[in-house]
Design a protein around this motif. Sequence first.
Motif, PDB file in Angstrom:
ATOM      1  N   ARG A 203       0.870  -0.948   0.081  1.00 54.09           N
ATOM      2  CA  ARG A 203       0.053  -0.022  -0.051  1.00 54.09           C
ATOM      3  C   ARG A 203       0.909   1.240   0.110  1.00 54.09           C
ATOM      4  O   ARG A 203       1.806   1.302   0.895  1.00 54.09           O
ATOM      5  CB  ARG A 203      -0.816   0.168   1.292  1.00 54.09           C
ATOM      6  CG  ARG A 203      -1.921  -1.071   1.167  1.00 54.09           C
ATOM      7  CD  ARG A 203      -2.465  -1.326   2.415  1.00 54.09           C
ATOM      8  NE  ARG A 203      -3.690  -2.447   2.414  1.00 54.09           N
ATOM      9  CZ  ARG A 203      -3.551  -3.695   2.342  1.00 54.09           C
ATOM     10  NH1 ARG A 203      -2.198  -4.182   2.208  1.00 54.09           N
ATOM     11  NH2 ARG A 203      -4.533  -4.724   2.210  1.00 54.09           N
ATOM     12  N   PRO A 204       0.731   2.240  -0.861  1.00 55.40           N
ATOM     13  CA  PRO A 204       1.587   3.303  -1.175  1.00 55.40           C
ATOM     14  C   PRO A 204       1.825   3.945   0.331  1.00 55.40           C
ATOM     15  O   PRO A 204       0.790   4.238   0.872  1.00 55.40           O
ATOM     16  CB  PRO A 204       0.897   4.268  -2.011  1.00 55.40           C
ATOM     17  CG  PRO A 204       0.044   3.213  -2.809  1.00 55.40           C
ATOM     18  CD  PRO A 204      -0.436   2.279  -1.791  1.00 55.40           C
ATOM     19  N   ASP A 268      -3.601 -10.623  10.321  1.00 55.08           N
ATOM     20  CA  ASP A 268      -4.474 -10.555   9.207  1.00 55.08           C
ATOM     21  C   ASP A 268      -4.602  -8.892   8.906  1.00 55.08           C
ATOM     22  O   ASP A 268      -5.221  -8.269   9.801  1.00 55.08           O
ATOM     23  CB  ASP A 268      -5.800 -11.252   8.880  1.00 55.08           C
ATOM     24  CG  ASP A 268      -6.233 -11.035   7.639  1.00 55.08           C
ATOM     25  OD1 ASP A 268      -5.354 -10.778   6.639  1.00 55.08           O
ATOM     26  OD2 ASP A 268      -7.376 -11.479   7.334  1.00 55.08           O
ATOM     27  N   GLY A 269      -3.638  -8.334   8.310  1.00 57.21           N
ATOM     28  CA  GLY A 269      -3.471  -6.785   8.149  1.00 57.21           C
ATOM     29  C   GLY A 269      -2.379  -6.214   7.527  1.00 57.21           C
ATOM     30  O   GLY A 269      -1.685  -7.034   6.768  1.00 57.21           O
ATOM     31  N   ALA A 270      -2.155  -4.725   7.759  1.00 54.06           N
ATOM     32  CA  ALA A 270      -1.142  -4.198   7.192  1.00 54.06           C
ATOM     33  C   ALA A 270      -0.548  -3.171   8.090  1.00 54.06           C
ATOM     34  O   ALA A 270      -1.258  -2.270   8.644  1.00 54.06           O
ATOM     35  CB  ALA A 270      -1.386  -3.518   5.863  1.00 54.06           C
ATOM     36  N   GLU A 325     -10.736  -4.741   7.040  1.00 56.15           N
ATOM     37  CA  GLU A 325     -11.146  -3.206   7.304  1.00 56.15           C
ATOM     38  C   GLU A 325     -10.140  -2.380   6.843  1.00 56.15           C
ATOM     39  O   GLU A 325      -8.980  -2.449   7.391  1.00 56.15           O
ATOM     40  CB  GLU A 325     -11.523  -2.991   8.736  1.00 56.15           C
ATOM     41  CG  GLU A 325     -12.216  -1.540   8.903  1.00 56.15           C
ATOM     42  CD  GLU A 325     -12.582  -1.496  10.312  1.00 56.15           C
ATOM     43  OE1 GLU A 325     -12.932  -0.180  10.779  1.00 56.15           O
ATOM     44  OE2 GLU A 325     -12.427  -2.424  11.078  1.00 56.15           O
ATOM     45  N   ASP A 326     -10.400  -1.432   5.925  1.00 62.16           N
ATOM     46  CA  ASP A 326      -9.227  -0.273   5.472  1.00 62.16           C
ATOM     47  C   ASP A 326      -9.575   0.977   6.472  1.00 62.16           C
ATOM     48  O   ASP A 326     -10.400   1.471   6.598  1.00 62.16           O
ATOM     49  CB  ASP A 326      -9.334  -0.043   4.013  1.00 62.16           C
ATOM     50  CG  ASP A 326      -8.332   0.937   3.775  1.00 62.16           C
ATOM     51  OD1 ASP A 326      -7.758   1.478   4.263  1.00 62.16           O
ATOM     52  OD2 ASP A 326      -8.300   0.932   2.302  1.00 62.16           O
ATOM     53  N   ARG A 338      -6.100   1.996  17.640  1.00 60.55           N
ATOM     54  CA  ARG A 338      -6.311   0.869  17.036  1.00 60.55           C
ATOM     55  C   ARG A 338      -5.097  -0.137  17.023  1.00 60.55           C
ATOM     56  O   ARG A 338      -4.953  -1.400  17.285  1.00 60.55           O
ATOM     57  CB  ARG A 338      -6.904   0.697  15.718  1.00 60.55           C
ATOM     58  CG  ARG A 338      -8.468   1.312  15.482  1.00 60.55           C
ATOM     59  CD  ARG A 338      -9.499   0.195  15.990  1.00 60.55           C
ATOM     60  NE  ARG A 338      -9.538  -0.758  14.951  1.00 60.55           N
ATOM     61  CZ  ARG A 338     -10.256  -0.826  13.922  1.00 60.55           C
ATOM     62  NH1 ARG A 338     -11.314   0.076  13.776  1.00 60.55           N
ATOM     63  NH2 ARG A 338     -10.406  -1.958  13.193  1.00 60.55           N
ATOM     64  N   LEU A 339      -4.090   0.848  16.654  1.00 58.39           N
ATOM     65  CA  LEU A 339      -2.668   0.089  16.469  1.00 58.39           C
ATOM     66  C   LEU A 339      -2.323  -0.563  18.064  1.00 58.39           C
ATOM     67  O   LEU A 339      -1.624  -1.634  18.028  1.00 58.39           O
ATOM     68  CB  LEU A 339      -1.514   1.173  16.117  1.00 58.39           C
ATOM     69  CG  LEU A 339      -0.110   0.699  16.012  1.00 58.39           C
ATOM     70  CD1 LEU A 339       0.040  -0.364  14.854  1.00 58.39           C
ATOM     71  CD2 LEU A 339       0.796   1.908  15.777  1.00 58.39           C
ATOM     72  N   ASP A 340      -2.426   0.316  18.917  1.00 59.09           N
ATOM     73  CA  ASP A 340      -2.086  -0.221  20.269  1.00 59.09           C
ATOM     74  C   ASP A 340      -2.705  -1.393  20.490  1.00 59.09           C
ATOM     75  O   ASP A 340      -1.801  -2.416  21.085  1.00 59.09           O
ATOM     76  CB  ASP A 340      -2.281   0.891  21.386  1.00 59.09           C
ATOM     77  CG  ASP A 340      -1.351   2.284  21.163  1.00 59.09           C
ATOM     78  OD1 ASP A 340      -0.169   2.264  20.620  1.00 59.09           O
ATOM     79  OD2 ASP A 340      -1.769   3.149  21.689  1.00 59.09           O
TER      80      ASP A 340
END
Length: 536
Positions: A203-204, A268-270, A325-326, A338-340
Motif C-alpha cells: 500500500r503506498p 491479518d492486516g497491514a 477493514e481499511d 487501533r494500533l496499540d
Amino acid sequence: MDRFADLLDTLAFTPSRNAKLTLLADYLRRVPDPERGYALAALARDLDIPAVKPAQLRELIGARMDAELFAYSYDYVGDLAETIALAWPERASIPSRNDAPGVAEVVETLQAASRREGPALVEAWLDRLDPPGRYALLKLVTGGFRMGLSARLIKQALAGFGQVEVNEIEELWHGLAPPYLDLFAWLEGTGDKPVNAAAAPFRPVMLSHAIDEADFERLDPADFAAEWKWDGIRVQAVSERGINRLYTRTGDDISASFPDLVDAIAFDGALDGELLVARPGEGGVETGSFSDLQQRLNRKTVTAKQVREHPAFFRAYDILQDGREDLRALPFIARRARLDAFVAGLDPARFDCSPLLDFADWDELARLRADPPFAVIEGVMIKRKAAPYLPGRPKGEWFKWKRDPFLIDAVLMYAQRGHGKRSGYYSDYTFGVWREPGELVPVGKAYFGFTDEELLKIDKYVRDNTIERFGPVRSVRAGPDKGLVFEVAFEGINRSSRHKSGVAMRFPRISRLRWDKPPAEADRLETLERMIDGED
C-alpha cells in the motif's frame, strides 16, 4: 534494441527528474507491446534472466581480448557492461541496426534458454550490435542501471503516461508480471483496470516534510502528536490469505531477507513501521544500531548465525488494514488507538509500538529531541492528530524534525572512480582521523555532498597526489603537513568491530572542503569515541 539503447543513452545524460519522467512516458507512447513492457521491467529491476551471469560475460570478453588490457579498461570505465560494449571487437562489416535483435526477442529467448545456452546467445547478439546496442543488451541481461531511476519514479512515469494517480499503479504493481499487457491496455483506455490478484499487496506509504522554524509559528502543538524517529528503515508488514510479506517504503519485497520476522507475522492486516535489529532484555526491548541492521540488509539469503546474532524487529507506528477493514481514512489518533490494541496481541520479541511523546509545547518537544533516551533515535516525528493516511507527501500533515548532524574534520585517504556519468572521475572517497602516534585510520566513505565544480578539483588533487594503486583504488598522499581535509556531516555513530577504527558512521557526506585547514588539525579518533559515549 535500438530504441532501448537510445533511451538508455539519453537517460544517462539527463539529470533532471522531470525530464526523465518525460523521456520514459514518450518511450512508452512510441514503443509497442511487448517491447516496452520488458524494457520497463528491466529498468524497474523486475526482470529475471537467470541464463546469463556477469561471470559468464567476463569469460566471453576474456576470449576476445587480453585479460590484463581488459582489467585496465574496466578499472578506467568502472562499469562491466559499458567496458565490454566498448571493448568488444567489431565484425569485419559494420553492424547495422536493421540486424539488431529486439528487446522482446532477447528476453523471451533467454528466459527459455539454459545456463549453458545463454552465453552463446549473448555472444552472437554482441557480434550483431554496435556499441550502444551492446551496452543496452548487457544492461538488459544483467540489470544494474545507474542513471537515477528509482522504482517509484518508474511508476510515476507510468501514471503520467496513463493519466492516473501513482498510488493506483503502486497498489497494482505486485500483482503484475512483465510485459504488463493488461496494465498498458488499461492505461491506454482499451481495457479494464487490472484486478490485483496478489495476496498481501503493498500500500503506498505516507511521507513527511522536514519542519522549519516558520512551521512552528503557524502550527498549534495541541493539534499534533509526536514520537521518536528511529534509525532503521521504513517497512510495511502485510499478511492476507495466509501470505506474509515485508515491503520497503518504495514497494520492494524484502521478505526473503528477513524470514525470521516474516514468519512471526501472525495477523491479518497491514502495519507501517521501522525495521530494526532488537531483542527483549531485562529493561525492555534492546535496540541495536543501524550498523547491526546493515548485517541483514541487501541479502538474498541469510544464515542461521545472522538471524541469531541480528534478529529482525518491527517497531510499529501506524495501522493501515485490520483484517478486511481499511483504516487509512481514519484520523491518525484513531488509527493509533487501533494500533496499540492490535500490537498488544503480537509476539513482543518481534513487534512493539513506537511510544507517543508527552509534550505541552514546541519548546518541551525541542528538549526531548535534544536528549533522546537511545542512540538509535535520530529525531522526532510530528503528526497531525486528524490526518488520514494519504499516499505521497501531503502538505501540513506529517513532519520530521531530525537531530542536528554531527560534524568532524577528516583527511582524504583513498579515492575510487564513480559509476555512470562519474565513471571518469575519482568521486568515491575514504577519509580518516588521527590516532596516536600520528596514524590516520579510516572512519568512513562518502560520494556526495560536493558540487560538480568541486568534484573536478578533488579529482585533480587525487591524480596529482596518488602514491599507490590498489586495483581501482588510489591511495592519496595524507600526512600532518600534506593532505586534503573534508568537513564531514553524519547522522549518527556506533562502535563497530568490522572497522579498523572501531567506529561506523551513519549517512556520512561531504559538508564542505577545507582547503584552508592543515591535515594535522583534523579531528582525532577520541573525538568520535566521545560522541558515542555521549549518545549511550
